[in-house]
Design a protein around this motif. Structure first.
Motif, mmCIF file in Angstrom:
data_model
loop_
_atom_site.group_PDB
_atom_site.id
_atom_site.type_symbol
_atom_site.label_atom_id
_atom_site.label_comp_id
_atom_site.label_asym_id
_atom_site.label_seq_id
_atom_site.Cartn_x
_atom_site.Cartn_y
_atom_site.Cartn_z
ATOM 1 N N GLU A 203 0.840 -1.206 0.000
ATOM 2 C CA GLU A 203 0.000 0.000 0.000
ATOM 3 C C GLU A 203 0.873 1.254 0.000
ATOM 4 O O GLU A 203 0.584 2.237 -0.700
ATOM 5 C CB GLU A 203 -0.921 0.001 1.226
ATOM 6 N N HIS A 204 1.945 1.209 0.791
ATOM 7 C CA HIS A 204 2.855 2.360 0.840
ATOM 8 C C HIS A 204 3.490 2.604 -0.524
ATOM 9 O O HIS A 204 3.552 3.759 -0.992
ATOM 10 C CB HIS A 204 3.944 2.109 1.886
ATOM 11 N N LEU A 205 3.957 1.548 -1.185
ATOM 12 C CA LEU A 205 4.584 1.710 -2.494
ATOM 13 C C LEU A 205 3.599 2.249 -3.520
ATOM 14 O O LEU A 205 3.947 3.087 -4.357
ATOM 15 C CB LEU A 205 5.160 0.372 -2.974
ATOM 16 N N ALA A 206 2.359 1.765 -3.458
ATOM 17 C CA ALA A 206 1.348 2.189 -4.428
ATOM 18 C C ALA A 206 1.051 3.679 -4.319
ATOM 19 O O ALA A 206 0.629 4.311 -5.301
ATOM 20 C CB ALA A 206 0.072 1.376 -4.240
ATOM 21 N N ALA A 207 1.289 4.242 -3.145
ATOM 22 C CA ALA A 207 1.002 5.663 -2.927
ATOM 23 C C ALA A 207 2.161 6.566 -3.345
ATOM 24 O O ALA A 207 2.005 7.792 -3.352
ATOM 25 C CB ALA A 207 0.665 5.899 -1.458
ATOM 26 N N GLN A 208 3.302 5.985 -3.692
ATOM 27 C CA GLN A 208 4.472 6.782 -4.053
ATOM 28 C C GLN A 208 4.468 7.126 -5.539
ATOM 29 O O GLN A 208 4.069 6.312 -6.373
ATOM 30 C CB GLN A 208 5.765 6.013 -3.720
ATOM 31 N N LYS A 209 4.923 8.328 -5.879
ATOM 32 C CA LYS A 209 5.013 8.720 -7.282
ATOM 33 C C LYS A 209 6.119 7.950 -8.002
ATOM 34 O O LYS A 209 5.967 7.570 -9.165
ATOM 35 C CB LYS A 209 5.259 10.225 -7.390
ATOM 36 N N ARG A 210 7.250 7.762 -7.318
ATOM 37 C CA ARG A 210 8.348 6.995 -7.915
ATOM 38 C C ARG A 210 9.060 6.238 -6.799
ATOM 39 O O ARG A 210 10.087 6.665 -6.293
ATOM 40 C CB ARG A 210 9.319 7.908 -8.665
ATOM 41 N N ALA A 211 8.500 5.101 -6.435
ATOM 42 C CA ALA A 211 9.052 4.295 -5.346
ATOM 43 C C ALA A 211 10.343 3.608 -5.790
ATOM 44 O O ALA A 211 10.510 3.273 -6.969
ATOM 45 C CB ALA A 211 8.032 3.261 -4.898
ATOM 46 N N GLU A 212 11.245 3.407 -4.838
ATOM 47 C CA GLU A 212 12.485 2.690 -5.146
ATOM 48 C C GLU A 212 12.235 1.204 -5.357
ATOM 49 O O GLU A 212 13.037 0.525 -5.993
ATOM 50 C CB GLU A 212 13.502 2.871 -4.012
ATOM 51 N N LEU A 213 11.137 0.691 -4.819
ATOM 52 C CA LEU A 213 10.788 -0.722 -4.938
ATOM 53 C C LEU A 213 9.524 -0.870 -5.767
ATOM 54 O O LEU A 213 8.650 -0.004 -5.744
ATOM 55 C CB LEU A 213 10.563 -1.339 -3.550
ATOM 56 N N ASP A 214 9.421 -1.990 -6.497
ATOM 57 C CA ASP A 214 8.200 -2.220 -7.262
ATOM 58 C C ASP A 214 7.501 -3.523 -6.888
ATOM 59 O O ASP A 214 6.487 -3.885 -7.497
ATOM 60 C CB ASP A 214 8.470 -2.171 -8.768
ATOM 61 N N ALA A 215 8.018 -4.222 -5.872
ATOM 62 C CA ALA A 215 7.365 -5.441 -5.398
ATOM 63 C C ALA A 215 7.887 -5.767 -4.008
ATOM 64 O O ALA A 215 9.021 -5.416 -3.655
ATOM 65 C CB ALA A 215 7.621 -6.614 -6.342
ATOM 66 N N ILE A 216 7.054 -6.433 -3.212
ATOM 67 C CA ILE A 216 7.430 -6.909 -1.879
ATOM 68 C C ILE A 216 7.422 -8.426 -1.899
ATOM 69 O O ILE A 216 6.479 -9.051 -2.395
ATOM 70 C CB ILE A 216 6.455 -6.381 -0.807
ATOM 71 N N ILE A 217 8.487 -9.007 -1.354
ATOM 72 C CA ILE A 217 8.675 -10.460 -1.397
ATOM 73 C C ILE A 217 8.819 -11.005 0.010
ATOM 74 O O ILE A 217 9.591 -10.460 0.817
ATOM 75 C CB ILE A 217 9.921 -10.833 -2.243
ATOM 76 N N LEU A 218 8.104 -12.080 0.319
ATOM 77 C CA LEU A 218 8.247 -12.774 1.597
ATOM 78 C C LEU A 218 9.170 -13.970 1.421
ATOM 79 O O LEU A 218 9.115 -14.662 0.403
ATOM 80 C CB LEU A 218 6.888 -13.267 2.098
#
Length: 257
Positions: A203-218
């Motif tokens: 959710e945090h990444l989706a709210a960023q204009k240009r996030a450093e990350l594009d996916a979260i991995i467990l």
């Protein structure tokens, strides 16, 4: 050394009791000497990726491991010089950086995939950053823990309020020695279990204009190891999952050549 670590190459995962870094007053002389070459190299990289950033950073020079404490002196340089160092195999300095090994309250490790515009696009890391001038304290020390906490907040939006209190003796700290790279891994356990934590970070990444990350991995077990994880990340995860932790005794640690 634990076999799981050795399988990832000549990488040592060492439990550390502490860090003691200072800033060398002398700059990196070789980078000054090769400045024209470094700038040309950076220009070529920037043609392929116009979003590449350059700015002042720190790289580790002379260092020593004794009694579980890793000490040394960082030299001031810039990110363009680090990229030149990376691509030309320069042995003078080390890229020694802090990483926040995030875990959910259920033990799951939580990592991120670097966005296409970054210098390490597609690679899977813990939140991390090369130390910079903002990590130098007023008395000349280099604050790696402060760097880690800043990067976690910048990359995934977590702050100290999201973390469980450290156990007695402090949060686990390990050095992963991989050639001229040294990953300083500070394990940080959050208040949320893995799946909930991953959902919050997405959710945090989706709210960023240009996030450093594009996916979260467990990552919960060796079955979750991904080829996009660098060798030192794989070695660290294998060590933490191994029986007894798989961590080398600090008194028997061997520094890389």
């Amino acid at each position: 050394m634990n076999a799981a670590v050795a399988a990832d190459g000549d990488i040592r995962v060492v439990a550390l009791a502490g860090l003691a870094f200072r800033v060398d007053p002398e700059p990196w002389a070789l980078a000054d000497e090769r400045r024209v070459e470094i700038e040309a190299h950076f220009a070529r990289l920037k043609q392929a990726n116009p979003h590449l950033w350059n700015g002042a950073i720190l790289m580790l020079g002379a260092h020593d491991l004794a009694g579980g404490v890793l000490s040394g002196r960082y030299k001031r340089t810039d990110f363009a010089s680090l990229l030149w160092w990376r691509d030309h195999g320069c042995p003078e300095l080390c890229n020694a950086f802090g990483m926040g090994a995030l875990r959910g309250s259920d033990g799951a490790f939580v990592l991120g995939r670097m966005a296409p515009w970054t210098a390490n696009a597609g690679r899977i890391y813990f939140a991390a950053g090369t130390p910079d001038l903002g990590d130098i304290t007023t008395d000349g020390r280099v604050d790696i823990d402060g760097s880690v906490l800043r990067e976690i907040e910048e990359e995934v939006g977590l702050t100290a309020a999201d973390f469980l209190p450290p156990p007695e003796g402090g949060r686990a700290l390990h050095g992963v020695f991989a050639g001229r790279r040294i990953a300083l891994m500070r394990e940080i356990v959050t208040r949320l279990p893995g799946e909930e934590l991953a959902a919050r970070l997405r959710e945090h990444l989706a709210a960023q204009k240009r996030a450093e990350l594009d996916a979260i991995i467990l990552a919960r077990s060796p079955a979750d190891i991904d080829p996009a994880m660098p060798d030192f990340i794989r070695a660290y995860l294998h060590a933490r999952w191994s029986a007894g932790g798989g961590i080398a005794d600090v008194d028997n640690a061997v520094m890389p050549a």
